[in-house]
Design an enzyme around this catalytic site. Structure first.
Site, PDB file in Angstrom:
ATOM      1  N   HIS A 106      30.482 -27.504 -12.079  1.00  0.00           N
ATOM      2  CA  HIS A 106      29.455 -27.562 -11.036  1.00  0.00           C
ATOM      3  C   HIS A 106      30.120 -27.651  -9.660  1.00  0.00           C
ATOM      4  O   HIS A 106      31.183 -28.258  -9.517  1.00  0.00           O
ATOM      5  CB  HIS A 106      28.566 -28.795 -11.270  1.00  0.00           C
ATOM      6  N   TYR A 153      17.094 -30.043  -3.241  1.00  0.00           N
ATOM      7  CA  TYR A 153      17.602 -31.109  -2.391  1.00  0.00           C
ATOM      8  C   TYR A 153      16.435 -32.008  -1.995  1.00  0.00           C
ATOM      9  O   TYR A 153      15.319 -31.537  -1.795  1.00  0.00           O
ATOM     10  CB  TYR A 153      18.258 -30.541  -1.138  1.00  0.00           C
ATOM     11  N   PHE A 212      20.345 -24.327  -4.404  1.00  0.00           N
ATOM     12  CA  PHE A 212      21.522 -24.560  -3.561  1.00  0.00           C
ATOM     13  C   PHE A 212      21.311 -24.207  -2.082  1.00  0.00           C
ATOM     14  O   PHE A 212      22.221 -24.354  -1.275  1.00  0.00           O
ATOM     15  CB  PHE A 212      22.764 -23.811  -4.093  1.00  0.00           C
ATOM     16  N   ASP A 266      17.710 -29.263  -9.543  1.00  0.00           N
ATOM     17  CA  ASP A 266      16.449 -29.507  -8.841  1.00  0.00           C
ATOM     18  C   ASP A 266      16.703 -29.421  -7.341  1.00  0.00           C
ATOM     19  O   ASP A 266      17.840 -29.355  -6.901  1.00  0.00           O
ATOM     20  CB  ASP A 266      15.804 -30.842  -9.255  1.00  0.00           C
TER      21      ASP A 266
END
Length: 217
Positions: free
Chosen positions: A182, A61, A72, A59
């Site tokens: 991740h 920031y 990202f 999701d």
């Protein structure tokens, strides 16, 4: 099939109208990121028929001025978040001779065919995953199914267990799936930095006679 066709499908319109009504109501009471203008930025910058690579985030920031509709990615002038710093480190590992960007706006990748999709497209300020249960994932699963169906030879970069669950939506006979931990500071040291996905993706693109991605500009 274009993104326009996809958004005009009755089932897409029905699903989105429900979600967007909730978002509209939330915006009256709370701060929601990203802005309406940037909500579908990934779709606007990367046409369906130009997608070469999909990078899946969870999701947006949730800090001020960060989210810009690309997974990202953050707006220019905003401090680069830790996960993106690790992505840049992994790019630098693959391409040590290249200069890493000094800001976190990944629009330059989106315009080259890197589809930067968050599974959930909105978030409440300072509340990570706060919109994970309002229906976005039904929508973005359909997005992944649409890419799977209407494109060929797309490279899916699935980082972390959450993203890797989406491999069930992808036909590996038609597409490529590359998996890694991740890039968050909690897991990046387990092999993300050295995963080689950026160079590997370009090798696959070259093999298929496609232009490679310039990961640093």
């Amino acid at each position: 099939m274009t993104w326009n066709d996809f958004f005009n499908l009755p089932e897409t319109e029905s699903l989105l109208s429900t979600i967007l009504l909730q978002i509209q109501n939330e915006r009256k009471k709370k701060t929601i990121y990203p802005t309406d203008e940037k909500l579908f930025n990934a779709f606007e910058l990367t046409p369906l028929n130009e997608i070469k690579i999909v990078i899946l985030g969870q999701d947006p920031y949730h800090g001020p001025n960060q989210a810009n509709g690309l997974a990202f990615s953050v707006n220019k002038g905003v401090a680069i978040p830790p996960s993106l710093k690790n992505i840049y480190k992994a790019i630098s590992y693959d391409y040590p001779e290249q200069t890493i960007p000094t800001d976190g706006d990944l629009s330059f990748l989106a315009k080259q065919g890197v589809f930067l999709l968050n599974a959930t497209l909105t978030v409440e300020a300072n509340e990570a995953n706060s919109h994970s249960n309002i229906g976005w994932q039904f929508f973005t699963d359909e997005v992944i199914r649409t890419i799977n169906k209407h494109r060929q030879g797309v490279i899916f970069l699935l980082w972390g267990k959450y993203a890797q669950k989406k491999s069930a939506l992808i036909d590996e006979k038609k597409h490529y799936i590359l998996k890694a931990p991740h890039p968050s500071p909690l897991s990046a040291h387990r092999g993300f930095i050295t995963c080689g996905h950026f160079k590997q993706s370009n090798s696959l693109l070259q093999r298929n006679n496609q232009d490679i991605i310039n990961w640093t500009m």
